[in-house]
Each structure stands twice: as structure tokens, then as C-alpha cells.
Write an enzyme that holds these catalytic residues in place. Sequence first.
Site, short mmCIF file in Angstrom:
data_model
loop_
_atom_site.label_atom_id
_atom_site.label_comp_id
_atom_site.label_asym_id
_atom_site.label_seq_id
_atom_site.Cartn_x
_atom_site.Cartn_y
_atom_site.Cartn_z
N HIS A 20 -4.54 -80.65 -37.54
CA HIS A 20 -4.70 -79.17 -36.38
C HIS A 20 -4.60 -78.56 -37.60
CE1 HIS A 20 -3.88 -83.13 -33.97
NE2 HIS A 20 -3.22 -83.90 -34.98
N LYS A 102 -12.45 -88.35 -30.50
CA LYS A 102 -10.63 -88.43 -30.16
C LYS A 102 -10.20 -89.08 -28.90
CE LYS A 102 -6.93 -89.08 -31.72
NZ LYS A 102 -6.29 -87.14 -32.43
N HIS A 188 -3.30 -92.46 -38.29
CA HIS A 188 -2.12 -92.56 -38.23
C HIS A 188 -1.27 -94.07 -37.63
CE1 HIS A 188 -1.57 -91.09 -34.18
NE2 HIS A 188 -1.19 -90.00 -34.40
N ASP A 258 -2.77 -85.75 -41.38
CA ASP A 258 -2.41 -85.28 -39.79
C ASP A 258 -1.58 -83.65 -39.52
OD1 ASP A 258 -2.27 -85.13 -36.46
OD2 ASP A 258 -0.37 -86.85 -36.53
N GLY A 277 5.43 -83.34 -34.26
CA GLY A 277 4.31 -82.80 -35.49
C GLY A 277 4.81 -82.41 -36.27
#
Length: 404
Positions: A20, A102, A188, A258, A277
Site C-alpha cells: 500500500h 481486489k 495475507h 502487505d 497495518g
Amino acid sequence: ETVYAYGMHLLPGVIDAHVHMRDPGGTDKEDLRTGSMAAAKGGVTTFLDMPNTSPATISQKMLEEKLTLASVKSVVNYGFFVGATLDNMAELKKVTRTPGIKIYMGSTTGDLFLKDPGMLEAIFAETKLPIAVHAEDENIITRNLEELGLTRNVTDHSKIRTPEAEASAVRKAVALAKEYKHRLHLCHMSSELALAEFEDHADLITAEVTPHHLFLNESDYMNLGTLAQMNPALKSASDNAALLQALLDDQIQIVATDHAPHRFEDKCQRYPDSPSGVPGVETALPLMLDLVHKEKCTMEDVVHWMCEGPALVWDIMEKGRIEVGYDADLVLVDMNKTVALRGPHMQTKCRWTPFEGREVTGWPVRTWVCGKEVYREGEFDLSRPGVEVMFDHSRGGYWAGIDG
Ligand code: NCD
Ligand code: ZN
Ligand code: ZN
Ligand code: ZN
């Protein structure tokens, strides 16, 4: 130029198939320049970025805007997923220049949670591109954070999702992939319970695991508090072991990070105001090389999981099949170098790591993208050698890639 590399290992550049980079819209956390520099430093020569930016990547037009941004800012190769929403089916059917679609089956950073199960099924039924899922069911059994020792920064009765939430969503996605014979990738994976929901079936269903789900678990909440808050949540030490075994057994084909940078100040807010995150693009290869050093896997395994695997899973075109790119995407690693991971040493804009203080042996020291050296022992060449990755989804899946 002659490169002296006595005692070192020259590996293919790492492909990180789940990052990301927060560009556009979240550039206070990361952008395509800082994120791609962090990638280069970590031996990552290609990344695939997720669509939960602001605005979200949900159309051909937005995808191409990101590709243009990356062509100016990225020092490594790049590709961008397209996100599914309740009303962008027409775009999903015709979009090109993307590894796939996604789907967020549960809520997470951004607002791409696809609430409608009918729409989930319709995407499997009506689209052609491979589908990557964030597989967690909303509101199925949750767990109280205090029970897990996450007491710092936590408001009373904070809840997080459990292995059951992941297993339930994996079960649904796997059933749809089988029913519609649609390529599915499980992002993940975090629990042994979810692994039991799919078999080793790499022509149809592939899966990934992150370094934090391999190396961190619930016992880390005590020290890390909300710094360890992420989706899916950390599980147990026995889940760590099951995930590594799934890689060794080829049930999980790739390690992806991730990489989800958030500002340290934001992570230190009280749960649930704190965002979910953790960053990881520049620590993944050292952490995996440390497993080689500890003789838990081989160097070939690491190359398989971080270089070859992602290329096959996402049909990234091979050298010689297009006119530009991919020649000499390389990383030189020093297996005699032991350094502790430290937030202030990180290249990512957020400058913290959930692995703070961990000593790892095996470090990338030089990285080449398309034959040009972009990183050398702390120094960068920013003359923009990154190129757009091309995808050939006509090859027929993971095993076709291996045979070809
Ligand atoms: C990711 C993010 O911050 O973009 N957060 C996370 O906890 N993993 C989104 C995601 O991958 O779910
Ligand atoms: Zn996710
Ligand atoms: Zn394999
Ligand atoms: Zn993610």
C-alpha cells in the site's frame, strides 16, 4: 563496471505482490517515491500496489492515473490492482494493465469493503481477471483485546477478528472459485484454521503470507500495543509454525509484505481510533534471509517464495517477452551481515517497524532494476528506472507458468 561480490549471493529481485504505497491521497504516510526507495533498499525490484488509496483505484482511468504517477516517481517496477465496488462491474469486465481485481470481504483501511454477497458472487461469475481477496468476515466471532494482553492504548471491550472470521471468508471465496473456475488468490493468510479451508490447488487457488504473520504473534501485543494492530490480526505461535509449514508444503506460494505504512503518531492513538497495518517492504527480505541463516529453509526456498512464486501467481511477463524491463532485476545479498532492525534506519516515510530491535542475518546491499543500479549500501540513484509490469493472463495459471 566490474562488481566484486566475493562471499555474496546474487538473487533475482524480489517481487512484493502486496503493498500500500498510499499514493494518491495518503502521501503523509508514504508515496510512490519513498515507498519505492524503501522497496529498492529491501531488495524489492517490483511491487504490486493495492487499490485502497484516496481516491480508490476502481476504474481504468484511475488505474492509468496511478501508472502515470508511478512512471514519474517509482525507482522500481510497478503494477496496480483494481478494487471491486458495488457499482463498478462494467469497469471490472474491461479493465486492462492490471494483475487483477481486489475484493475486500471485510472492512479494513479505506472504504472498499464489499458488503453485498450477491455482488461478490457476480464478480466471480462475470469477470475474467484473477481475483485477490482480503478474506475476513465482518462481525463473525470477535475477541476482546484485553484477553490477548493488548492493554496499552486500548479502550474497554475492544474487539478484533478471530481465526473463525478468516476461515469463514476463505470458505466462501474458495467455493466461488471452484464453482466458477475462477482464479483466486488469498491475501495475507494468518491462521491454521483458514489453511484447512483450501487444498494445495495452485492452478486455481493460490495464497500468500506476510512476514509479520510468520514472525509475530499475540504475545507481541504486550510490547507493541496498537503498533501490532493489523488486519488480519496476529494469531498464535502455533499459527506462525503452521504458516511456515504451508510455505514449505507449497500450499502457500508467496511471501508478500502487505506494506501498510501509517504515521507513528496515528498508530499511538487509542484503539480503535488507531489505524490497522504495519510497514514491511524493506524488512521482508532480511527477515526471510535470517530464516536461511537459521537453517529453517533454504536460499532456493526464499527465491521461490519471493521472486519466482509471485511472477507465476500474477502472470508477470518473462524476460524476452516484451521490449522493455525485467532484464537484470537483481539484488546482491550479504549473508555475513547481522544488523538489528530499527525504525529510524527505515527508508519508508513512516520510519518505524513492528520488528524493532530484532537482529537479522542476511541483508540486501545492492539492487539493480532493469540493469541500472538503484541502491548501493545506503545510497540511491533516483534517475527513475522503474517500468510498468505487464501481465499475461492467457498462460493459464500457476502451473502453466512453471511448465513453460
Ligand atoms: C491495510 C492498509 O492499511 O491499507 N491494513 C492492514 O491492516 N493490513 C489494508 C489491508 O491489507 O487490509
Ligand atoms: Zn488486507
Ligand atoms: Zn512451488
Ligand atoms: Zn493489504
